[in-house]
Design a protein around this motif. Sequence first.
Motif, PDB file in Angstrom:
ATOM      1  N   SER A 123      -4.383  12.448 -15.124  1.00  0.00           N
ATOM      2  CA  SER A 123      -3.607  11.414 -16.643  1.00  0.00           C
ATOM      3  C   SER A 123      -3.739  10.357 -16.438  1.00  0.00           C
ATOM      4  CB  SER A 123      -2.022  11.329 -16.509  1.00  0.00           C
ATOM      5  OG  SER A 123      -1.333  10.962 -15.450  1.00  0.00           O
ATOM      6  N   THR A 124      -3.886   8.995 -17.535  1.00  0.00           N
ATOM      7  CA  THR A 124      -4.206   7.418 -17.452  1.00  0.00           C
ATOM      8  C   THR A 124      -3.373   7.264 -16.220  1.00  0.00           C
ATOM      9  OG1 THR A 124      -5.185   7.594 -19.681  1.00  0.00           O
ATOM     10  CG2 THR A 124      -4.677   5.763 -18.842  1.00  0.00           C
ATOM     11  N   MET A 125      -1.662   6.962 -16.373  1.00  0.00           N
ATOM     12  CA  MET A 125      -1.147   7.164 -15.352  1.00  0.00           C
ATOM     13  C   MET A 125      -2.095   6.890 -13.790  1.00  0.00           C
ATOM     14  SD  MET A 125       0.785   4.770 -17.809  1.00  0.00           S
ATOM     15  CE  MET A 125       1.340   4.599 -15.843  1.00  0.00           C
ATOM     16  N   THR A 126      -2.288   8.156 -13.794  1.00  0.00           N
ATOM     17  CA  THR A 126      -2.438   8.786 -12.361  1.00  0.00           C
ATOM     18  C   THR A 126      -3.887   7.705 -11.794  1.00  0.00           C
ATOM     19  OG1 THR A 126      -1.565  10.601 -12.586  1.00  0.00           O
ATOM     20  CG2 THR A 126      -2.875  10.641 -10.959  1.00  0.00           C
ATOM     21  N   LEU A 127      -5.195   7.873 -12.850  1.00  0.00           N
ATOM     22  CA  LEU A 127      -5.891   6.984 -12.441  1.00  0.00           C
ATOM     23  C   LEU A 127      -5.692   5.260 -11.939  1.00  0.00           C
ATOM     24  CD1 LEU A 127      -8.331   8.522 -15.639  1.00  0.00           C
ATOM     25  CD2 LEU A 127      -7.658   8.689 -13.127  1.00  0.00           C
ATOM     26  N   LYS A 128      -4.342   4.471 -12.769  1.00  0.00           N
ATOM     27  CA  LYS A 128      -4.628   3.367 -13.070  1.00  0.00           C
ATOM     28  C   LYS A 128      -3.839   3.400 -11.485  1.00  0.00           C
ATOM     29  CE  LYS A 128      -3.520   2.337 -17.575  1.00  0.00           C
ATOM     30  NZ  LYS A 128      -2.933   1.788 -18.453  1.00  0.00           N
ATOM     31  N   ALA A 129      -2.837   4.974 -11.205  1.00  0.00           N
ATOM     32  CA  ALA A 129      -2.100   4.262  -9.741  1.00  0.00           C
ATOM     33  C   ALA A 129      -3.055   4.904  -8.029  1.00  0.00           C
ATOM     34  CB  ALA A 129      -1.371   5.835 -10.032  1.00  0.00           C
ATOM     35  N   LYS A 130      -4.560   5.506  -8.853  1.00  0.00           N
ATOM     36  CA  LYS A 130      -4.975   5.589  -7.471  1.00  0.00           C
ATOM     37  C   LYS A 130      -5.504   4.238  -7.947  1.00  0.00           C
ATOM     38  CE  LYS A 130      -7.302   9.188  -7.608  1.00  0.00           C
ATOM     39  NZ  LYS A 130      -7.561  10.487  -8.066  1.00  0.00           N
ATOM     40  N   VAL A 131      -6.147   3.017  -8.543  1.00  0.00           N
ATOM     41  CA  VAL A 131      -7.131   2.458  -8.872  1.00  0.00           C
ATOM     42  C   VAL A 131      -6.123   1.099  -8.024  1.00  0.00           C
ATOM     43  CG1 VAL A 131      -7.840   0.127  -9.859  1.00  0.00           C
ATOM     44  CG2 VAL A 131      -8.143   1.850 -11.161  1.00  0.00           C
ATOM     45  N   GLU A 132      -4.893   1.820  -8.241  1.00  0.00           N
ATOM     46  CA  GLU A 132      -3.950   0.207  -7.404  1.00  0.00           C
ATOM     47  C   GLU A 132      -4.729   0.584  -5.841  1.00  0.00           C
ATOM     48  OE1 GLU A 132      -0.888  -2.976  -6.948  1.00  0.00           O
ATOM     49  OE2 GLU A 132      -2.304  -2.670  -7.867  1.00  0.00           O
ATOM     50  N   VAL A 133      -3.649   1.784  -5.595  1.00  0.00           N
ATOM     51  CA  VAL A 133      -4.231   1.990  -4.098  1.00  0.00           C
ATOM     52  C   VAL A 133      -5.626   1.994  -3.770  1.00  0.00           C
ATOM     53  CG1 VAL A 133      -4.222   3.619  -2.863  1.00  0.00           C
ATOM     54  CG2 VAL A 133      -2.684   4.044  -4.631  1.00  0.00           C
ATOM     55  N   ALA A 134      -6.829   1.674  -4.746  1.00  0.00           N
ATOM     56  CA  ALA A 134      -7.894   1.470  -3.838  1.00  0.00           C
ATOM     57  C   ALA A 134      -7.227  -0.069  -3.704  1.00  0.00           C
ATOM     58  CB  ALA A 134      -9.179   1.421  -5.125  1.00  0.00           C
ATOM     59  N   LEU A 156       1.011  -1.428  -0.331  1.00  0.00           N
ATOM     60  CA  LEU A 156      -0.054  -0.274   0.123  1.00  0.00           C
ATOM     61  C   LEU A 156       0.802   1.135  -0.381  1.00  0.00           C
ATOM     62  CD1 LEU A 156      -2.675   1.420  -0.071  1.00  0.00           C
ATOM     63  CD2 LEU A 156      -2.380   1.047   2.401  1.00  0.00           C
ATOM     64  N   ARG A 157       2.116   1.282   0.571  1.00  0.00           N
ATOM     65  CA  ARG A 157       2.742   2.459   0.748  1.00  0.00           C
ATOM     66  C   ARG A 157       3.202   2.674  -0.683  1.00  0.00           C
ATOM     67  NH1 ARG A 157       3.962   0.376   6.105  1.00  0.00           N
ATOM     68  NH2 ARG A 157       6.075  -0.980   5.415  1.00  0.00           N
ATOM     69  N   SER A 158       3.492   1.628  -0.816  1.00  0.00           N
ATOM     70  CA  SER A 158       4.332   1.917  -2.500  1.00  0.00           C
ATOM     71  C   SER A 158       3.159   2.138  -3.193  1.00  0.00           C
ATOM     72  CB  SER A 158       4.843   0.306  -3.101  1.00  0.00           C
ATOM     73  OG  SER A 158       5.688  -0.080  -4.468  1.00  0.00           O
ATOM     74  N   ALA A 159       2.166   1.616  -3.374  1.00  0.00           N
ATOM     75  CA  ALA A 159       1.417   2.068  -4.466  1.00  0.00           C
ATOM     76  C   ALA A 159       1.014   3.485  -4.238  1.00  0.00           C
ATOM     77  CB  ALA A 159       0.363   1.481  -4.436  1.00  0.00           C
ATOM     78  N   GLN A 160       0.439   4.189  -2.573  1.00  0.00           N
ATOM     79  CA  GLN A 160       0.370   5.762  -2.513  1.00  0.00           C
ATOM     80  C   GLN A 160       1.482   6.322  -2.765  1.00  0.00           C
ATOM     81  OE1 GLN A 160      -2.560   6.444  -1.516  1.00  0.00           O
ATOM     82  NE2 GLN A 160      -1.893   8.510  -2.253  1.00  0.00           N
ATOM     83  N   ALA A 161       2.825   5.943  -2.736  1.00  0.00           N
ATOM     84  CA  ALA A 161       4.371   7.006  -3.795  1.00  0.00           C
ATOM     85  C   ALA A 161       4.165   7.241  -4.824  1.00  0.00           C
ATOM     86  CB  ALA A 161       5.487   6.138  -3.144  1.00  0.00           C
ATOM     87  N   THR A 162       3.805   5.895  -6.066  1.00  0.00           N
ATOM     88  CA  THR A 162       3.871   5.729  -7.166  1.00  0.00           C
ATOM     89  C   THR A 162       2.513   6.642  -7.606  1.00  0.00           C
ATOM     90  OG1 THR A 162       4.315   3.633  -7.249  1.00  0.00           O
ATOM     91  CG2 THR A 162       3.225   4.640  -9.165  1.00  0.00           C
ATOM     92  N   LEU A 163       0.917   6.525  -7.496  1.00  0.00           N
ATOM     93  CA  LEU A 163       0.544   7.143  -7.006  1.00  0.00           C
ATOM     94  C   LEU A 163       0.610   9.335  -6.862  1.00  0.00           C
ATOM     95  CD1 LEU A 163      -2.864   8.878  -7.666  1.00  0.00           C
ATOM     96  CD2 LEU A 163      -3.439   8.365  -4.823  1.00  0.00           C
ATOM     97  N   ASP A 164       1.041  10.271  -5.042  1.00  0.00           N
ATOM     98  CA  ASP A 164       1.287  11.025  -4.982  1.00  0.00           C
ATOM     99  C   ASP A 164       2.767  11.175  -6.738  1.00  0.00           C
ATOM    100  OD1 ASP A 164      -0.109  10.242  -3.166  1.00  0.00           O
ATOM    101  OD2 ASP A 164       1.784   9.893  -1.612  1.00  0.00           O
TER     102      ASP A 164
END
Length: 245
Positions: free
Chosen positions: A56-67, A38-46
């Motif tokens: 951006s598309t990548m930001t949306l994918k990162a948000k899905v990963e955090v969810a 979760l911490r890694s996914a949140q860092a990627t999203l930030d």
Amino acid sequence: MPTPSAAKRGAVPWLRNRIAQATERAAEKMDSDPESALRSAQATLDWSIRHRGADSTMTLKAKVEVAERLERLGRYEEAVQLRRELLTHFRLLVGPGDPSTLTAEGFQALDLVRLRRPQEALPLYQHVLAGRADALGPEHEQTLLAMEWLGCTLRSLGNLPQSRHLLQQAVDRYEQKGAGESEECMKATSHLATTLLEMGQVPESCELRRHILDVRSRTLGPDDPTTLSSLETLANTLRRLELED
């Protein structure tokens, strides 16, 4: 001696296999330590929000990963907020009937059900079912899955007749398309049996449970965990039938 083009073609399967293995190892590592994942996914999203932008598309994918990581940890309130942000974005960007929007609605509704808020999930599932049926047809797997979700939500709200109607429809359509022994159909049948049980129709529920056990014993094997779970469920339903006799 192989030509450069032949060598290149031969390298492609090898490279794909290495990528698949690396992805699998990474997934196993993340699953073994969900908090770290979760911490890694949140860092990627930030990072993606700062450098690519919130839409951006990548930001949306990162948000899905955090969810998804929040959901694995049972932190559904936080996941619902992210799912709501994603849903708002898709509704504005691609419209309410787009597959991306319907998928986002389905995941948000699922988290709301997990939070015991089925009344909020109900209109989302209703829209998902209507959208899937319109775009994919009434017998498509995604349509039948949406029908199943809605049927279960109606049951949790106490609307047992409508729940039974939808779940029976789903089972009938699986059978009509030749998928009556698929695991998807067995799950829908199991939900139908639960609704029948709550309606007090215990013999009918037992009959469906026996059918599920028979199919899974033949298709998955008698010692498969899913088959054994079906056996236990049938035994519990039969005990209730004995108590009522």
